[in-house]
Design a protein around this motif. Structure first.
Motif, short mmCIF file in Angstrom:
data_model
loop_
_atom_site.label_atom_id
_atom_site.label_comp_id
_atom_site.label_asym_id
_atom_site.label_seq_id
_atom_site.Cartn_x
_atom_site.Cartn_y
_atom_site.Cartn_z
N GLY A 222 -20.51 75.20 29.11
CA GLY A 222 -20.22 73.78 29.76
C GLY A 222 -19.54 73.57 31.03
O GLY A 222 -19.31 74.87 31.71
N GLU A 223 -19.19 72.55 31.54
CA GLU A 223 -18.45 72.32 32.66
C GLU A 223 -16.77 71.82 32.25
O GLU A 223 -16.29 71.32 33.22
N GLY A 224 -16.52 71.72 31.11
CA GLY A 224 -15.23 71.32 30.74
C GLY A 224 -14.07 72.16 30.91
O GLY A 224 -14.36 73.27 31.51
N CYS A 225 -12.85 71.74 30.50
CA CYS A 225 -11.86 72.64 30.92
C CYS A 225 -11.83 74.00 30.11
O CYS A 225 -11.72 75.01 30.77
N MET A 226 -12.01 74.11 28.83
CA MET A 226 -12.09 75.10 28.15
C MET A 226 -13.13 76.06 28.85
O MET A 226 -12.65 77.46 29.01
N ALA A 227 -14.29 75.97 29.25
CA ALA A 227 -15.14 76.74 30.03
C ALA A 227 -14.53 77.23 31.31
O ALA A 227 -14.82 78.41 31.69
N GLY A 228 -14.03 76.36 32.09
CA GLY A 228 -13.44 76.75 33.34
C GLY A 228 -12.29 77.82 33.27
O GLY A 228 -12.15 78.54 33.93
N TYR A 229 -11.37 77.70 32.20
CA TYR A 229 -10.35 78.49 31.91
C TYR A 229 -11.08 79.93 31.51
O TYR A 229 -10.47 80.84 31.79
N ARG B 225 -13.79 81.22 32.29
CA ARG B 225 -14.33 81.83 33.45
C ARG B 225 -13.18 82.62 34.52
O ARG B 225 -13.81 83.39 35.36
N ARG B 226 -12.14 82.11 34.56
CA ARG B 226 -11.26 82.52 35.42
C ARG B 226 -10.87 84.14 35.15
O ARG B 226 -10.80 84.55 33.99
N SER B 227 -11.01 84.69 36.31
CA SER B 227 -10.93 86.17 36.18
C SER B 227 -9.54 86.69 36.53
O SER B 227 -9.02 87.89 36.47
N HIS B 228 -8.63 85.70 37.22
CA HIS B 228 -7.24 85.87 37.52
C HIS B 228 -6.27 84.83 37.48
O HIS B 228 -6.72 83.56 37.31
N CYS B 229 -4.94 85.20 37.34
CA CYS B 229 -4.11 84.25 36.91
C CYS B 229 -3.83 83.33 38.35
O CYS B 229 -4.36 83.76 39.56
N PRO B 230 -3.04 82.24 38.49
CA PRO B 230 -3.00 81.32 39.43
C PRO B 230 -2.18 82.10 40.56
O PRO B 230 -2.31 81.99 41.89
N LEU B 231 -1.50 83.41 40.32
CA LEU B 231 -0.69 84.04 41.39
C LEU B 231 -1.75 85.31 41.69
O LEU B 231 -1.32 85.98 42.37
N GLY B 232 -2.87 85.39 41.13
CA GLY B 232 -3.89 86.46 41.64
C GLY B 232 -3.64 87.87 40.94
O GLY B 232 -4.39 88.87 41.15
N TYR C 171 -6.82 89.06 35.19
CA TYR C 171 -6.98 89.17 33.48
C TYR C 171 -7.89 90.49 32.81
O TYR C 171 -9.06 90.09 32.59
N GLU C 172 -7.25 91.33 32.96
CA GLU C 172 -7.95 92.61 32.30
C GLU C 172 -6.87 93.63 31.91
O GLU C 172 -5.70 93.43 32.03
N GLY C 173 -7.23 94.38 31.03
CA GLY C 173 -6.67 95.56 30.23
C GLY C 173 -5.25 95.02 29.58
O GLY C 173 -5.20 94.10 29.11
N GLU C 174 -4.38 95.81 29.85
CA GLU C 174 -2.73 95.47 29.57
C GLU C 174 -2.38 94.44 29.94
O GLU C 174 -1.23 93.96 29.59
N GLY D 123 -3.70 81.21 21.35
CA GLY D 123 -4.91 81.24 21.61
C GLY D 123 -5.57 81.15 23.12
O GLY D 123 -6.63 81.11 23.34
N ALA D 124 -4.48 81.27 23.81
CA ALA D 124 -4.66 81.20 25.20
C ALA D 124 -4.50 82.37 26.08
O ALA D 124 -3.43 83.19 25.61
N ARG D 125 -5.14 83.14 27.06
CA ARG D 125 -4.73 84.06 27.72
C ARG D 125 -3.53 83.79 28.78
O ARG D 125 -3.47 83.01 29.18
N ARG D 126 -2.61 85.07 28.72
CA ARG D 126 -1.59 84.91 29.58
C ARG D 126 -1.43 86.30 30.35
O ARG D 126 -1.91 87.05 29.92
N CYS D 127 -0.77 86.10 31.58
CA CYS D 127 -0.70 87.09 32.58
C CYS D 127 0.72 87.79 32.15
O CYS D 127 1.67 87.34 32.16
#
Length: 147
Positions: free
Chosen positions: A90-97, A99-106, A109-112, A119-123
């Protein structure tokens, strides 16, 4: 004499066919964009009724509108999926988060570099920077009390 329409006839009479998209768009009562119809005295969602006329909806699954039109009840535009999959598509908040591949500082979001919190990804790199700044601030505060 009372004229009684079949459920199929009621669906067709109360809809508009969009020849461009192929959608059968419900033209009567909508609730959050979803068509509603009364069946045996119970209010039901039109797309679920229409899909159920052709195939059963498996337990635990919801119908995803592949055409992204909630008022559409064309069974060819509907796919049974898990609620989580439906949310992520969908187009909701959960879907948007998601689909993000990078944190706000760039940072990617991968590997280690990923850690989970509530339940949320953190950098991890952002957390390292935050911890470093915290330690430096506490050290400066301690030195200013001594002086």
């Amino acid at each position: 004499m009372t004229l009684s329409l079949s459920l199929y006839e009621r669906l067709l009479i109360n809809s508009v066919h969009d020849p461009v998209t192929g959608c059968f768009v419900w033209s009567r009562t909508l609730n959050y964009g979803y068509g509603q119809i009364s069946v045996d005295g119970e209010t039901r969602r039109v797309h679920r009724v229409a899909y159920g006329m052709f195939a059963p909806i498996p337990d635990g699954l919801v119908l995803d509108h592949l055409c992204r039109n909630r008022a559409c009840f064309n069974p060819n535009h509907l796919e049974p999926v898990t609620p989580a999959e439906n949310n992520l598509r969908g187009e909701g908040c959960m879907a948007g988060y998601a689909r993000r591949s990078h944190c706000p500082l760039g940072h990617a979001y991968e590997g280690e570099n990923i850690w989970m919190k509530n339940g949320a990804r953190r950098c991890r790199e952002c957390k390292r920077i935050e911890n470093r700044r915290y330690r430096e601030r506490k050290k400066a505060e301690a030195q200013s009390k001594v002086a």
